[in-house]
Write an enzyme that holds these catalytic residues in place. Structure first.
Site, PDB file in Angstrom:
ATOM      1  N   CYS A   1     -13.766   3.635   6.202  1.00 14.77           N
ATOM      2  CA  CYS A   1     -12.642   3.233   5.549  1.00 14.77           C
ATOM      3  C   CYS A   1     -12.371   3.791   4.229  1.00 14.77           C
ATOM      4  O   CYS A   1     -11.529   4.301   3.686  1.00 14.77           O
ATOM      5  CB  CYS A   1     -12.259   1.812   5.275  1.00 14.77           C
ATOM      6  SG  CYS A   1     -12.005   0.803   6.872  1.00 14.77           S
TER       7      CYS A   1
ATOM      8  N   ARG B   1       0.747  -1.276  -0.024  1.00 16.21           N
ATOM      9  CA  ARG B   1      -0.014   0.035   0.206  1.00 16.21           C
ATOM     10  C   ARG B   1       0.936   1.243  -0.050  1.00 16.21           C
ATOM     11  O   ARG B   1       0.353   2.435   0.029  1.00 16.21           O
ATOM     12  CB  ARG B   1      -0.836   0.145   1.128  1.00 16.21           C
ATOM     13  CG  ARG B   1      -1.937  -1.165   1.032  1.00 16.21           C
ATOM     14  CD  ARG B   1      -3.253  -0.820   2.332  1.00 16.21           C
ATOM     15  NE  ARG B   1      -3.923   0.104   1.815  1.00 16.21           N
ATOM     16  CZ  ARG B   1      -5.066   0.811   2.664  1.00 16.21           C
ATOM     17  NH1 ARG B   1      -5.126   0.436   3.670  1.00 16.21           N
ATOM     18  NH2 ARG B   1      -5.507   1.865   2.193  1.00 16.21           N
TER      19      ARG B   1
ATOM     20  N   HIS C   1      -7.548  -1.257  13.114  1.00 14.11           N
ATOM     21  CA  HIS C   1      -7.585  -0.076  13.144  1.00 14.11           C
ATOM     22  C   HIS C   1      -8.501   0.456  13.880  1.00 14.11           C
ATOM     23  O   HIS C   1      -9.487   0.119  14.162  1.00 14.11           O
ATOM     24  CB  HIS C   1      -7.894   0.569  11.432  1.00 14.11           C
ATOM     25  CG  HIS C   1      -6.729   0.549  10.373  1.00 14.11           C
ATOM     26  ND1 HIS C   1      -7.208   0.103   9.151  1.00 14.11           N
ATOM     27  CD2 HIS C   1      -5.558   0.834  10.466  1.00 14.11           C
ATOM     28  CE1 HIS C   1      -6.054   0.242   8.447  1.00 14.11           C
ATOM     29  NE2 HIS C   1      -5.074   0.718   9.102  1.00 14.11           N
TER      30      HIS C   1
ATOM     31  N   ARG D   1      -1.270  -1.451  13.240  1.00 14.80           N
ATOM     32  CA  ARG D   1      -0.625  -0.511  11.979  1.00 14.80           C
ATOM     33  C   ARG D   1       0.239   0.539  12.504  1.00 14.80           C
ATOM     34  O   ARG D   1       1.595   0.701  12.351  1.00 14.80           O
ATOM     35  CB  ARG D   1      -1.842  -0.141  11.051  1.00 14.80           C
ATOM     36  CG  ARG D   1      -2.723  -1.444  10.549  1.00 14.80           C
ATOM     37  CD  ARG D   1      -1.866  -2.120   9.733  1.00 14.80           C
ATOM     38  NE  ARG D   1      -2.499  -3.338   9.262  1.00 14.80           N
ATOM     39  CZ  ARG D   1      -3.252  -3.366   8.099  1.00 14.80           C
ATOM     40  NH1 ARG D   1      -3.590  -2.022   7.361  1.00 14.80           N
ATOM     41  NH2 ARG D   1      -3.977  -4.375   7.710  1.00 14.80           N
TER      42      ARG D   1
HETATM   43  N1  ARG Z   1      -7.340  -3.980   3.146  1.00 14.23           N
HETATM   44  C1  ARG Z   1      -7.114  -2.599   3.681  1.00 14.23           C
HETATM   45  C2  ARG Z   1      -5.859  -2.974   4.807  1.00 14.23           C
HETATM   46  O1  ARG Z   1      -5.536  -4.023   5.320  1.00 14.23           O
HETATM   47  C3  ARG Z   1      -8.183  -2.455   4.486  1.00 14.23           C
HETATM   48  C4  ARG Z   1      -7.923  -1.004   5.193  1.00 14.23           C
HETATM   49  C5  ARG Z   1      -9.286  -0.598   5.871  1.00 14.23           C
HETATM   50  N2  ARG Z   1      -9.229   0.780   6.240  1.00 14.23           N
HETATM   51  C6  ARG Z   1      -9.407   1.372   7.569  1.00 14.23           C
HETATM   52  N3  ARG Z   1      -9.548   2.688   7.466  1.00 14.23           N
HETATM   53  N4  ARG Z   1      -9.954   0.791   8.386  1.00 14.23           N
HETATM   54  O2  ARG Z   1      -5.057  -1.937   5.015  1.00 14.23           O
END
Ligand code: ARG
Length: 277
Positions: A270, A98, A176, A147
């Site tokens: 998200c 990402r 998150h 994260r």
């Molecule tokens: N597949 C993405 C990840 O794992 C999903 C992100 C979801 N975003 C959020 N703001 N919770 O990073």
């Protein structure tokens, strides 16, 4: 005598979204992602369009960031930055898949003439930061544990000049902050305590005695991954239990179907970054 319930007040918002034109589940970086489960790309786009129309229909402004090749998770626009006081605190993604999304967001803010803070540590933007303009004069809630690095919280506090309350996430399903906690208006939150460490639960209970407390089922239905304008609360249609609690607290739940985007581990919030002037 007629008792009139408090009217919740909405405030016009500006949002940033990115269409799921390149969305797939090509890798698994959270427990919701299953690379063997098929994604209906056409349905994902339809559901996303309906979400955008729901927000514009409520009178809000939605900017659109074009999807880019090779960035299937770019639809989760909340992760690209975190904005307060017309300043964007840039994201630095945990996973290399990402990483380039941050550049697309940086370019958007540059073009719009926003101040931009270069990140020095890993942080996933509004995925792990929430802002409450009227709680204690303007307070940021921040998550770490999966994260965002906790050290990014102190950087955000220095860069944005708002107090940042660090909260520890402990349940990998709620990786998150924005899947565990949401701002319902300028000073009220809803959250699922079980997503947080014992100490962080005590901090939240102390700061927000009037919070709407959600349960595990609400969180698992991605109910907390909501977007509220202070009155209208746009949330995943599966979260019927939370919708009922919101309604009895005087909010107007606005359910939207986002089944396809849930396969990537995200829902309403998200997909939506708030731009705070
Ligand atoms: N597949 C993405 C990840 O794992 C999903 C992100 C979801 N975003 C959020 N703001 N919770 O990073």
């Amino acid at each position: 005598m007629v008792i009139v319930k408090d009217e919740r007040m909405s405030r016009k918002r500006t949002y940033l979204m990115c269409p799921p034109e390149r969305f797939t589940v090509a890798y698994a970086i959270n427990p919701w992602m299953d690379t063997s489960a098929p994604v209906d790309a056409e349905l994902a786009l339809k559901q996303w369009q309906l979400l955008r129309e729901t927000l514009t229909g409520l009178g809000h402004t939605v900017h659109v960031l074009p999807a880019e090749d090779g960035l299937p998770d770019m639809v989760y626009a909340a992760n690209g930055a975190f904005t307060v006081d017309r300043t964007a605190f840039g994201a630095r993604f945990r996973y290399p898949q990402r990483a380039l999304e941050a550049d697309a967001h940086r370019a958007f803010y540059a073009e719009q003439g926003w101040a931009y803070v270069e990140p020095t540590e890993i942080n996933e933007g509004e995925g792990d930061f929430a802002y409450l303009p009227e709680a204690y004069g303007g307070m940021i809630l921040a998550g770490h544990g999966f994260r965002t690095e906790a050290v990014a919280h102190s950087h955000a506090q220095e860069a944005l000049g708002r107090p940042v309350i660090s909260l520890q996430l402990v349940d990998p399903r709620f990786y998150h902050l924005d899947v565990a906690l949401a701002a319902l208006d300028d000073k009220t939150i809803t959250y699922y305590p079980g997503a947080f460490s014992a100490g962080s639960q005590r901090v939240l209970a102390q700061l927000f005695p009037d919070a709407l407390v959600a349960d595990e089922a609400d969180a698992l239905a991605f109910g907390l991954n909501l977007v509220s304008d202070g009155r209208n609360v746009v949330l995943n249609a599966e979260a019927t239990g939370l919708a009922a609690k919101l309604a009895s607290a005087g909010y107007l739940p606005v359910p939207v179907e986002l089944s396809e985007l849930k396969k990537g581990g995200g829902s309403v919030k998200c997909c939506v970054a708030e731009l705070r002037p």
